[in-house]
Design a protein around this motif. Structure first.
Motif, PDB file in Angstrom:
ATOM      1  N   PRO A 385       0.795  -1.228   0.000  1.00 52.60           N
ATOM      2  CA  PRO A 385       0.000   0.000   0.000  1.00 52.60           C
ATOM      3  C   PRO A 385       0.830   1.282   0.000  1.00 52.60           C
ATOM      4  O   PRO A 385       1.973   1.281   0.469  1.00 52.60           O
ATOM      5  CB  PRO A 385      -0.823  -0.107   1.296  1.00 52.60           C
ATOM      6  CG  PRO A 385      -0.168  -1.120   2.105  1.00 52.60           C
ATOM      7  CD  PRO A 385       0.686  -1.970   1.240  1.00 52.60           C
ATOM      8  N   HIS A 386       0.253   2.308  -0.548  1.00 51.95           N
ATOM      9  CA  HIS A 386       0.894   3.625  -0.574  1.00 51.95           C
ATOM     10  C   HIS A 386       1.111   4.086   0.864  1.00 51.95           C
ATOM     11  O   HIS A 386       0.216   3.932   1.704  1.00 51.95           O
ATOM     12  CB  HIS A 386      -0.033   4.598  -1.319  1.00 51.95           C
ATOM     13  CG  HIS A 386       0.616   5.898  -1.661  1.00 51.95           C
ATOM     14  ND1 HIS A 386       0.756   6.909  -0.737  1.00 51.95           N
ATOM     15  CD2 HIS A 386       1.147   6.365  -2.817  1.00 51.95           C
ATOM     16  CE1 HIS A 386       1.352   7.942  -1.315  1.00 51.95           C
ATOM     17  NE2 HIS A 386       1.596   7.628  -2.580  1.00 51.95           N
ATOM     18  N   ARG A 387       2.283   4.652   1.136  1.00 52.01           N
ATOM     19  CA  ARG A 387       2.623   5.029   2.510  1.00 52.01           C
ATOM     20  C   ARG A 387       1.614   6.012   3.087  1.00 52.01           C
ATOM     21  O   ARG A 387       1.247   5.923   4.257  1.00 52.01           O
ATOM     22  CB  ARG A 387       4.028   5.646   2.519  1.00 52.01           C
ATOM     23  CG  ARG A 387       4.536   6.008   3.892  1.00 52.01           C
ATOM     24  CD  ARG A 387       6.014   6.307   3.827  1.00 52.01           C
ATOM     25  NE  ARG A 387       6.803   5.097   3.859  1.00 52.01           N
ATOM     26  CZ  ARG A 387       7.156   4.476   4.984  1.00 52.01           C
ATOM     27  NH1 ARG A 387       6.770   4.938   6.146  1.00 52.01           N
ATOM     28  NH2 ARG A 387       7.873   3.384   4.954  1.00 52.01           N
ATOM     29  N   LYS A 388       1.143   6.937   2.274  1.00 56.35           N
ATOM     30  CA  LYS A 388       0.240   7.971   2.791  1.00 56.35           C
ATOM     31  C   LYS A 388      -1.229   7.606   2.587  1.00 56.35           C
ATOM     32  O   LYS A 388      -2.056   7.803   3.473  1.00 56.35           O
ATOM     33  CB  LYS A 388       0.553   9.294   2.105  1.00 56.35           C
ATOM     34  CG  LYS A 388      -0.204  10.478   2.685  1.00 56.35           C
ATOM     35  CD  LYS A 388       0.252  11.784   2.071  1.00 56.35           C
ATOM     36  CE  LYS A 388      -0.528  12.947   2.634  1.00 56.35           C
ATOM     37  NZ  LYS A 388      -0.218  14.196   1.931  1.00 56.35           N
ATOM     38  N   TYR A 389      -1.564   7.107   1.406  1.00 57.11           N
ATOM     39  CA  TYR A 389      -2.983   6.924   1.067  1.00 57.11           C
ATOM     40  C   TYR A 389      -3.483   5.486   1.211  1.00 57.11           C
ATOM     41  O   TYR A 389      -4.686   5.242   1.141  1.00 57.11           O
ATOM     42  CB  TYR A 389      -3.248   7.406  -0.361  1.00 57.11           C
ATOM     43  CG  TYR A 389      -2.891   8.854  -0.562  1.00 57.11           C
ATOM     44  CD1 TYR A 389      -3.582   9.850   0.118  1.00 57.11           C
ATOM     45  CD2 TYR A 389      -1.855   9.219  -1.409  1.00 57.11           C
ATOM     46  CE1 TYR A 389      -3.252  11.176  -0.049  1.00 57.11           C
ATOM     47  CE2 TYR A 389      -1.515  10.548  -1.581  1.00 57.11           C
ATOM     48  CZ  TYR A 389      -2.206  11.515  -0.906  1.00 57.11           C
ATOM     49  OH  TYR A 389      -1.886  12.835  -1.071  1.00 57.11           O
ATOM     50  N   GLY A 645      -7.903   6.568  13.792  1.00 54.22           N
ATOM     51  CA  GLY A 645      -6.855   7.563  13.643  1.00 54.22           C
ATOM     52  C   GLY A 645      -7.333   8.647  12.694  1.00 54.22           C
ATOM     53  O   GLY A 645      -8.326   8.471  11.984  1.00 54.22           O
ATOM     54  N   LEU A 646      -6.642   9.783  12.693  1.00 52.88           N
ATOM     55  CA  LEU A 646      -7.023  10.874  11.794  1.00 52.88           C
ATOM     56  C   LEU A 646      -6.595  10.521  10.377  1.00 52.88           C
ATOM     57  O   LEU A 646      -5.436  10.148  10.155  1.00 52.88           O
ATOM     58  CB  LEU A 646      -6.370  12.186  12.247  1.00 52.88           C
ATOM     59  CG  LEU A 646      -6.715  13.423  11.410  1.00 52.88           C
ATOM     60  CD1 LEU A 646      -8.193  13.772  11.554  1.00 52.88           C
ATOM     61  CD2 LEU A 646      -5.865  14.607  11.821  1.00 52.88           C
ATOM     62  N   SER A 647      -7.515  10.644   9.444  1.00 53.50           N
ATOM     63  CA  SER A 647      -7.214  10.332   8.049  1.00 53.50           C
ATOM     64  C   SER A 647      -6.231  11.343   7.471  1.00 53.50           C
ATOM     65  O   SER A 647      -6.232  12.515   7.863  1.00 53.50           O
ATOM     66  CB  SER A 647      -8.520  10.352   7.248  1.00 53.50           C
ATOM     67  OG  SER A 647      -8.236  10.397   5.887  1.00 53.50           O
ATOM     68  N   SER A 648      -5.407  10.866   6.541  1.00 52.48           N
ATOM     69  CA  SER A 648      -4.475  11.791   5.874  1.00 52.48           C
ATOM     70  C   SER A 648      -5.174  12.607   4.809  1.00 52.48           C
ATOM     71  O   SER A 648      -4.630  13.568   4.292  1.00 52.48           O
ATOM     72  CB  SER A 648      -3.340  10.993   5.246  1.00 52.48           C
ATOM     73  OG  SER A 648      -3.880  10.056   4.331  1.00 52.48           O
ATOM     74  N   LYS A 649      -6.409  12.203   4.469  1.00 46.44           N
ATOM     75  CA  LYS A 649      -7.106  12.855   3.355  1.00 46.44           C
ATOM     76  C   LYS A 649      -8.228  13.775   3.789  1.00 46.44           C
ATOM     77  O   LYS A 649      -8.744  14.533   2.998  1.00 46.44           O
ATOM     78  CB  LYS A 649      -7.699  11.778   2.431  1.00 46.44           C
ATOM     79  CG  LYS A 649      -6.674  11.014   1.671  1.00 46.44           C
ATOM     80  CD  LYS A 649      -7.318   9.969   0.792  1.00 46.44           C
ATOM     81  CE  LYS A 649      -7.796   8.799   1.617  1.00 46.44           C
ATOM     82  NZ  LYS A 649      -8.313   7.698   0.799  1.00 46.44           N
ATOM     83  N   MET A 650      -8.675  13.672   5.047  1.00 41.80           N
ATOM     84  CA  MET A 650      -9.829  14.474   5.453  1.00 41.80           C
ATOM     85  C   MET A 650      -9.738  14.852   6.922  1.00 41.80           C
ATOM     86  O   MET A 650      -8.932  14.285   7.673  1.00 41.80           O
ATOM     87  CB  MET A 650     -11.126  13.714   5.155  1.00 41.80           C
ATOM     88  CG  MET A 650     -11.227  12.364   5.793  1.00 41.80           C
ATOM     89  SD  MET A 650     -12.707  11.478   5.274  1.00 41.80           S
ATOM     90  CE  MET A 650     -12.102  10.594   3.860  1.00 41.80           C
ATOM     91  N   THR A 651     -10.579  15.796   7.275  1.00 38.07           N
ATOM     92  CA  THR A 651     -10.598  16.246   8.667  1.00 38.07           C
ATOM     93  C   THR A 651     -11.421  15.257   9.490  1.00 38.07           C
ATOM     94  O   THR A 651     -12.137  14.416   8.940  1.00 38.07           O
ATOM     95  CB  THR A 651     -11.245  17.634   8.771  1.00 38.07           C
ATOM     96  OG1 THR A 651     -12.608  17.507   8.349  1.00 38.07           O
ATOM     97  CG2 THR A 651     -10.532  18.657   7.906  1.00 38.07           C
ATOM     98  N   SER A 652     -11.339  15.407  10.807  1.00 40.70           N
ATOM     99  CA  SER A 652     -12.122  14.522  11.675  1.00 40.70           C
ATOM    100  C   SER A 652     -13.617  14.754  11.457  1.00 40.70           C
ATOM    101  O   SER A 652     -14.414  13.815  11.533  1.00 40.70           O
ATOM    102  CB  SER A 652     -11.750  14.749  13.138  1.00 40.70           C
ATOM    103  OG  SER A 652     -11.929  16.101  13.479  1.00 40.70           O
ATOM    104  N   GLU A 653     -14.001  16.016  11.144  1.00 37.78           N
ATOM    105  CA  GLU A 653     -15.415  16.317  10.881  1.00 37.78           C
ATOM    106  C   GLU A 653     -15.894  15.560   9.644  1.00 37.78           C
ATOM    107  O   GLU A 653     -16.993  15.009   9.622  1.00 37.78           O
ATOM    108  CB  GLU A 653     -15.629  17.826  10.664  1.00 37.78           C
ATOM    109  CG  GLU A 653     -15.621  18.664  11.918  1.00 37.78           C
ATOM    110  CD  GLU A 653     -14.215  19.005  12.369  1.00 37.78           C
ATOM    111  OE1 GLU A 653     -13.246  18.620  11.663  1.00 37.78           O
ATOM    112  OE2 GLU A 653     -14.072  19.628  13.432  1.00 37.78           O
ATOM    113  N   GLU A 654     -15.039  15.542   8.620  1.00 37.72           N
ATOM    114  CA  GLU A 654     -15.424  14.828   7.399  1.00 37.72           C
ATOM    115  C   GLU A 654     -15.499  13.321   7.646  1.00 37.72           C
ATOM    116  O   GLU A 654     -16.381  12.642   7.127  1.00 37.72           O
ATOM    117  CB  GLU A 654     -14.434  15.142   6.265  1.00 37.72           C
ATOM    118  CG  GLU A 654     -14.618  16.547   5.721  1.00 37.72           C
ATOM    119  CD  GLU A 654     -13.507  16.969   4.771  1.00 37.72           C
ATOM    120  OE1 GLU A 654     -13.786  17.744   3.861  1.00 37.72           O
ATOM    121  OE2 GLU A 654     -12.360  16.526   4.957  1.00 37.72           O
ATOM    122  N   GLN A 655     -14.592  12.824   8.472  1.00 37.29           N
ATOM    123  CA  GLN A 655     -14.635  11.398   8.815  1.00 37.29           C
ATOM    124  C   GLN A 655     -15.959  11.059   9.513  1.00 37.29           C
ATOM    125  O   GLN A 655     -16.616  10.071   9.188  1.00 37.29           O
ATOM    126  CB  GLN A 655     -13.465  11.033   9.742  1.00 37.29           C
ATOM    127  CG  GLN A 655     -12.137  10.854   9.015  1.00 37.29           C
ATOM    128  CD  GLN A 655     -11.010  10.525   9.970  1.00 37.29           C
ATOM    129  OE1 GLN A 655     -10.235  11.378  10.321  1.00 37.29           O
ATOM    130  NE2 GLN A 655     -10.909   9.286  10.405  1.00 37.29           N
TER     131      GLN A 655
END
Lengths: 793, 51
Positions: A385-389, A645-655
């Motif tokens: 898997p991609h390290r970030k995504y 955990g906090l996503s690398s792509k979105m805020t906690s609100e979006e999660q």
């Protein structure tokens, strides 16, 4: 429902429950049809032009013939899906003919998928280039083009459509490469919207064409007889030196039919969406298949017929061969400006549907390669898997590189791409047809539906219908081998290369996996289960569900363990294995779901648990949508909280918003739970998922009380309760919101909360603001709002 | 070689012809079933059609 009983002698090992059923969000047959049509209907934009170049003016009859024949190919897919929920080519061929031919059929399917991108991109570029040149020509006719531009182009300004197509296809493929690397979420909603816009265009196209036929008349289309077929050297391929007597009979018709089969590309997608169809599955599959077949016949078949009837011979192939529907728009009856506007609309629709097909091709190729990789026939290196995504970026890179190479090699030539594309289409259908025929005699399991007619002679059933469809497919596929030289060379080379890669990888992996399996068995004990159930994990209600994905970012797991008293609450660590579109066609075995990656992930999770000194339960679930999987798992396990955990792509609100939406979409009965998003700085954000009593501010409580005191002094209101006031207030609020005060309310709420971000997220995704309940996924970490979160956290 | 090519072409033509006759039967029979499926509104999804 089989659960392997643990072996007492192996009790020192960590138990992991592996759910084998993918957690899906089920969709209606309209949405399923829209997803398939996004692929299938896109061929209407180029199939007619390619077929006419190959066989002459009678080509539309062959397109119509192919679309009618696609009804029978669709029937084969319905039968395969009634036997295996994931009845795609790989699954069916492997079941019927074994692993070697399954690898070969997947190689042909990969050729189909990879070619879908370039042909769609280049075709969209041709439509855009054609429109720009038409606009430039119109402006020039009115003398609105500056002289400097004339000097620059050495005459009338004109763009090279092939070069523009290549540039456009490269740009769009690059865009979707990046989107897929980031891991975009595909929604059936988007497919439905694209098909709605396409339907508007089709209705306008057919209606306006009917008026034009009445007003202007039409050119007759030569009947599809051998004497009306006009092959050129390119369309005869290896037969170009043969005697005309060979291809002037029925064989000529077969050659022409073979040049038109690309019009039905995309049927494989039907098998892939079957898994996600809502109950009753078979009936909905049939309904989706009917919608798809009729829509394709009307759009692809009729637009090809109308093109020849309305566009003059002098310009149809020379000018509009690569953008036939745009040409049709220009030869409607009516003012030129209106025709140009309609052509622009055709180009917009073409852009939407063809760009979507590029994305589908990347997702589909990625899905298929992921699955064969999980089956051990492609090295694990590809799936890292991609390290970030967290996406399988190496597979995506490989697919996109092959697509970019194809685009550049084609030099914007839609005809060459179309010829090659037909190779993958026809051979994947042929493998599927042959396998289904073999399975009629070999497979004795449940079969929901059979392709008719079937004759019974001396107790043996003869599948006449299935055999007939297979005969046509095989005859066409073999003929195409000789008449489509470019496709044969490219297709055979491509399929052979993939086949060799698969076979070599499989041998290497067999040795590697044997060692890995031994190591895994020493540390983990896999318990297979059809579904996720609390009792199977042996955990108590009110547990804490911790979602994990990347083994480099597990700080939230440590935080959860440090803040949970495991004597009171169990901690379940869950990893969702995402099966993308294209992968859903294939069965998942325990070893496939619990791969090397999961092994590393859980080894680290166990290591953290051991360092904190607390026990954890481990769970792997296959899923199409991670949010839906989390909600369904939390619901099944009766979890009181979910920690992520906090996503690398979105805020906690979006999660929380996405989880809230998944909660709303899940069928009841449902349990409310708390979501806690733990970022690396451990500043935890808490949200309540599902309807719940809101945490009221002290001033609101005071205001309610004051109102209650005042109102109880009124006549006949001495029995009034505080909750009656809230009921009345909320009822009035709902009425005002549904009426003229909606905008005012929204403005005031935005000012009050300052949460414009949330509103923009909702609007961007096209979800009406009224849909999500106000309390779903609400951030609840405001200190004024009192304590929140489950006990023990 | 020429005779072999002729034979191959005749085989393909026969396969195609027989297959097309049978496929026409499949088309007609499935169309009858399709009409029944579409007429049967039981379990119909509540979602409206696109467009």
């Amino acid at each position: 429902m089989a659960t392997n009983q643990p072996d007492p002698s192996l009790s020192h090992r960590v138990r992991i429950v592996v759910a084998t059923s993918i957690m899906l969000t089920f969709i209606s047959y309209w949405r399923a049809a829209a997803i398939v049509l996004n692929d299938l209907a896109s061929s209407a934009f180029y199939a007619g032009g390619i077929a006419e170049q190959a066989v002459g003016k009678s080509a539309p009859w062959f397109i119509v013939g192919v679309m009618l024949f696609s009804f029978t190919v669709r029937a084969v897919y319905v039968e395969s899906c009634s036997m295996f929920v994931r009845g795609g080519v790989y699954r069916v061929v492997k079941e019927a003919l074994g692993g070697t031919l399954a690898k070969l059929s997947v190689s042909a399917l990969m050729f189909d998928y990879i070619l879908t991108g370039p042909i769609s991109g280049v075709s969209a570029g041709q439509y855009i280039g054609g429109l720009i040149n038409e606009v430039l020509a119109t402006l020039d006719t009115h003398g609105w083009i500056p002289g400097a531009l004339h000097d620059l182009f050495g005459g009338r300004p004109h763009l090279n459509e092939n070069a523009l197509s290549v540039a456009f296809a490269v740009a769009v493929t690059g865009y979707y490469w990046w989107e897929n690397t980031k891991g975009i979420h595909e929604s059936s909603e988007k497919s439905l919207r694209v098909m709605q816009i396409t339907t508007v265009m089709v209705v306008l196209l057919l209606g306006w064409s009917a008026i034009t036929l009445l007003k202007v008349g039409y050119q007759p289309i030569p009947w599809p007889t051998p004497q009306n077929l006009h092959f050129n050297a390119a369309s005869l391929g290896f037969l170009k030196h043969s005697h005309p007597s060979h291809w002037l009979g029925l064989f000529g018709v077969l050659i022409a039919f073979g040049h038109s089969v690309l019009a039905m590309s995309g049927e494989e997608s039907l098998a892939q969406v079957n898994r996600e169809l809502a109950h009753p599955k078979l009936k909905n599959l049939k309904r989706a298949a009917i919608v798809i077949a009729i829509y394709s016949l009307v759009f692809t078949g009729f637009s090809s017929l109308l093109s020849v009837m309305l566009i003059p011979d002098s310009v149809r192939v020379p000018i509009y061969k690569d953008n036939l529907i745009a040409g049709l728009a220009m030869y409607m009856w009516g003012p030129q400006l209106l025709r140009l506007a309609f052509r622009a609309f055709v180009v917009v629709v073409g852009f939407l549907i063809l760009s979507g097909a590029i994305n589908t091709s990347i997702i589909g190729s990625n899905g298929v390669l992921n699955r064969v990789s999980e089956d051990g026939v492609l090295a694990d290196w590809f799936r890292l898997p991609h390290r970030k995504y967290g996406t399988t970026y190496r597979i995506i890179n490989l697919v996109v590189l092959l697509q970019l190479f194809t685009i550049l090699a084609s030099r914007g030539n839609v005809y060459v791409l179309g010829e090659a594309y037909a190779f993958g289409v026809i051979w994947s259908f042929t493998f599927n047809g042959l396998s289904m025929l073999v399975l009629r005699f070999k497979y004795k399991g449940e079969r929901g539906w059979k392709v008719p007619p079937n004759l019974r002679i001396f107790g043996t059933e003869i599948p006449l219908g299935l055999a007939s469809v297979f005969l046509v497919l095989l005859a066409t596929a073999v003929t195409n081998l000789f008449t489509k030289s470019v496709a044969t060379v490219a297709g055979v080379a491509f399929s052979a290369a993939f086949f060799v890669i698969f076979s070599v990888s499989e041998r290497v992996n067999l040795k590697k996996h044997a060692l890995a399996e031994k190591q895994m068995k020493e540390h983990f004990q896999l318990l297979e289960s059809d579904t996720v159930e609390r009792t199977k994990l042996g955990i108590r209600p009110g547990n804490v569900l911790v979602t994990v994905r990347d083994y480099n970012t597990l700080s939230h797991l440590r935080w959860a363990l440090e803040h949970t008293d495991t004597r009171e609450q169990d901690v379940v660590v869950m990893s969702a294995r995402i099966s993308q579109f294209g992968a859903a066609a294939y069965d998942l075995s325990t070893e496939q779901i619990f791969s090397d990656y999961e092994q590393t992930l859980f080894t680290r999770a166990v290591s953290i648990a051991e360092s904190v000194g607390k026990h954890i339960s481990l769970l792997v679930v296959p899923a199409r949508d991670v949010w839906s999987a989390i909600v369904q798992t939390a619901n099944n396990l009766e979890s009181s909280s979910v920690i992520a955990g906090l996503s690398s792509k979105m805020t906690s609100e979006e999660q929380s918003m996405l989880l809230g939406r998944a909660w709303e979409a899940t069928a009841g009965p449902k349990r409310q739970f708390v979501l806690q998003v733990v970022p690396p700085d451990l500043q935890v954000h808490t949200f309540k998922i599902g309807p719940h009593t809101p945490a009221m501010k002290s001033e609101d409580v005071l205001l309610t009380h004051r109102l209650w005191l005042t109102l109880t002094r009124e006549k006949e209101l001495h029995n009034l309760h505080h909750h009656d006031i809230l009921t009345e207030a909320l009822t009035r609020f709902a009425r005002d919101y549904a009426g003229h005060d909606r905008d005012d309310i929204l403005r005031e709420l935005r000012t009050l909360t300052g949460k414009k971000l949330r509103a923009s997220v909702l609007s961007r995704d096209g979800v009406p603001l009224a849909t999500p309940p106000p309390e779903t996924g609400r951030r609840d970490d405001d200190p004024d709002r009192g304590p929140s979160g489950p006990p023990g956290i | 070689m020429h005779a072999l090519a002729d034979f191959g072409i005749r085989v393909l033509e026969t396969m195609f012809f027989l297959g097309m006759v049978g496929s026409t039967l499949v088309l007609v029979l499935t169309a009858i079933e399709d009409v029944e499926t579409l007429m049967d509104s039981k379990d119909e999804a509540s979602e409206p059609p696109p467009g």
